[in-house]
Enzyme design. Structure first.
Site, PDB file in Angstrom:
ATOM      1  N   ARG A 196       0.831  -1.199   0.000  1.00  0.00           N
ATOM      2  CA  ARG A 196       0.000   0.000   0.000  1.00  0.00           C
ATOM      3  C   ARG A 196       0.873   1.260   0.000  1.00  0.00           C
ATOM      4  NH1 ARG A 196      -4.665   0.635   4.481  1.00  0.00           N
ATOM      5  NH2 ARG A 196      -2.871   1.149   5.785  1.00  0.00           N
ATOM      6  N   LYS A 300      -2.793   6.555   0.819  1.00  0.00           N
ATOM      7  CA  LYS A 300      -2.649   7.087   2.183  1.00  0.00           C
ATOM      8  C   LYS A 300      -1.685   8.275   2.193  1.00  0.00           C
ATOM      9  CE  LYS A 300      -2.545   5.104   6.862  1.00  0.00           C
ATOM     10  NZ  LYS A 300      -3.981   5.263   7.132  1.00  0.00           N
ATOM     11  N   GLU A 336     -16.395   6.441   3.541  1.00  0.00           N
ATOM     12  CA  GLU A 336     -15.719   5.919   4.733  1.00  0.00           C
ATOM     13  C   GLU A 336     -15.706   6.924   5.863  1.00  0.00           C
ATOM     14  OE1 GLU A 336     -11.492   5.094   4.545  1.00  0.00           O
ATOM     15  OE2 GLU A 336     -11.302   6.312   2.749  1.00  0.00           O
TER      16      GLU A 336
END
Length: 454
Positions: A196, A300, A336
């Site tokens: 990620r 992220k 989210e």
């Protein structure tokens, strides 16, 4: 390569470095001798020798000095070639030693899990910054990452033109290490965090670490801070926060030429006070969006969280610890929570439902829960668009992520409407327990998620 005067000046100007001090002493004590100095550090001249700290000083042998009066440049070139060959040898040795030392640090020197002196009991840590023994650093220059360095000073010196400061070229990760029942310390799914992180780096044009480099860094920093791993039975963990950012200066909008990777560790407990015993209430953001379609919501990067600071603060002042965001295009689909994925459960149909969107960050915890509920509990997993109105159909709703693991939600408020989930959280609790049993080494790790570091 430098003349004596240049080398001496450079060494004195940077005498804060311990090894530079040592070499400065050598140079000062041999003022009449000719020196060829080759230097490479995480900060200087990595094109010559790429090693975290490699300092090589050679004085010209007396017989060569005498001969040099006649041979001039030929001798000078010969000495430089000798230095270069020696430096290359030292470079290879130094790089291997540095990386190996970080990889094989003796955990005995740092004690055992749960032996650090803390100002609060291990069972009451909460989720906040606490100083530990060290953090890990790596620097990227000239097309490659340098060696790992363990640092005790929590402050870093960054150029005022760093792209992270001006253009937000920064991303981070979050993962945890656990002291298990058998005495070992295992990190939960670090390979997924490596992937990620690489995805985030690719999106904002930063060089990623290889999975091997990432895992080596994780192992090294946990072992060096082994005393700060909360002991088995305390319900705590050692939280790891990898951070990668552009540290090279740029004024125009473009990628940096230098990058810094940091890996800090912090002992933590529950993110929300009370853990599973207390449901949190949630406010749907009607005034703000978390991420735009085709933006950076699925990676992220630091800016995603800066955008949440104000709406998150306002929600908390109104009595809602957690904020839920809708899609920016239609404001009708659930995306989210501030720092966590959304999951809704339909017990009768045995359905686990979580939003599918290009603006949602793929949660490693969510991925793990989907595997468990499908493979071990026989539920159906649906990743798809979820309309706000569908909140009426869920029996349980919870947030999930590395920091919170799972957090049950009580009420969700959207404008003048309230959705309540006042029943028991038996499925949420079971999912939490199954994950924690694996993390604590109390259940078989049949999916191979744990990575042993101690």
């Amino acid at each position: 390569f430098f003349s004596f005067s240049k080398a001496k000046r450079l060494l004195e100007n940077n005498s804060k470095k311990k090894k530079l001090k040592e070499i400065t002493g050598v140079v000062k004590g041999q003022k009449k001798m000719k020196f060829c100095v080759v230097i490479s550090t995480a900060f200087y001249f990595s094109t010559v020798i790429q090693s975290s700290s490699c300092f090589v000083a050679f004085q010209t042998p007396p017989h060569q000095t005498k001969r040099s009066r006649n041979n001039g440049g030929d001798h000078h070139n010969s000495v430089l070639l000798t230095c270069l060959r020696a430096a290359a040898t030292v470079k290879n040795t130094a790089h291997t030693t540095t990386a190996s030392a970080a990889h094989e640090l003796s955990a005995d020197e740092g004690g055992k899990p749960g032996t650090a002196q803390m100002e609060a009991p291990w069972e009451e840590l909460g989720f906040q910054f606490r100083p530990t023994k060290s953090h890990l650093r790596m620097t990227y220059r000239d097309g490659r990452w340098g060696a790992m360095e363990l640092e005790q000073d929590p402050y870093i010196k960054v150029h005022m033109g760093a792209t992270a400061l001006h253009y937000g070229q920064a991303c981070f990760e979050g993962l945890k290490a656990f002291h298990q029942k058998d005495g070992s310390v295992q990190v939960f799914r670090p390979d997924e965090n490596a992937k990620r992180l690489a995805s985030s780096c690719e999106r904002i044009m930063m060089p990623p670490l290889s999975e091997e480099q990432f895992l080596d860094a994780v192992r090294a920093v946990v072992r060096d801070n082994i005393a700060y791993v909360p002991p088995y039975g305390s319900n705590g963990s050692l939280y790891l926060r990898p951070l990668l950012f552009g540290s090279g200066p740029r004024i125009g909008l473009q990628p940096a030429d230098e990058y810094t990777f940091l890996l800090m560790v912090i002992p933590v407990g529950n993110y929300y006070k009370g853990g599973l015993a207390s449901k949190v209430d949630c406010l749907i953001s009607s005034e703000y969006d978390r991420a735009a379609p085709r933006g950076v919501g699925a990676v992220k990067v630091a800016g995603n969280y800066a955008a949440d600071l104000l709406p998150n603060y306002r929600s908390k002042t109104e009595g809602y610890p957690i904020t839920l965001y809708l899609d920016a295009k239609t404001n009708s689909l659930i995306e989210e929570f501030s720092t966590s994925n959304f999951i809704g459960l339909k017990k009768k149909d045995k359905k686990y439902i979580t939003p599918k969107s290009d603006s949602v960050l793929p949660s490693i915890t969510n991925k793990s829960l989907m595997t468990i509920i499908k493979e071990e509990m026989g539920w159906q997993v649906e990743q798809r668009p979820v309309k706000v109105a569908e909140l009426n159909d869920f029996d349980e709703v919870f947030a999930c992520g590395t920091a919170v693991v799972v957090t049950p939600v009580g009420d969700i408020v959207h404008e003048d409407k309230k959705y309540s989930f006042g029943g028991d959280n038996d499925i949420t609790t079971e999912l939490y327990n199954r994950v924690r049993l694996i993390q604590n080494g109390e259940a078989e790790d049949k999916f191979g998620w744990n990575y042993k570091v101690f």
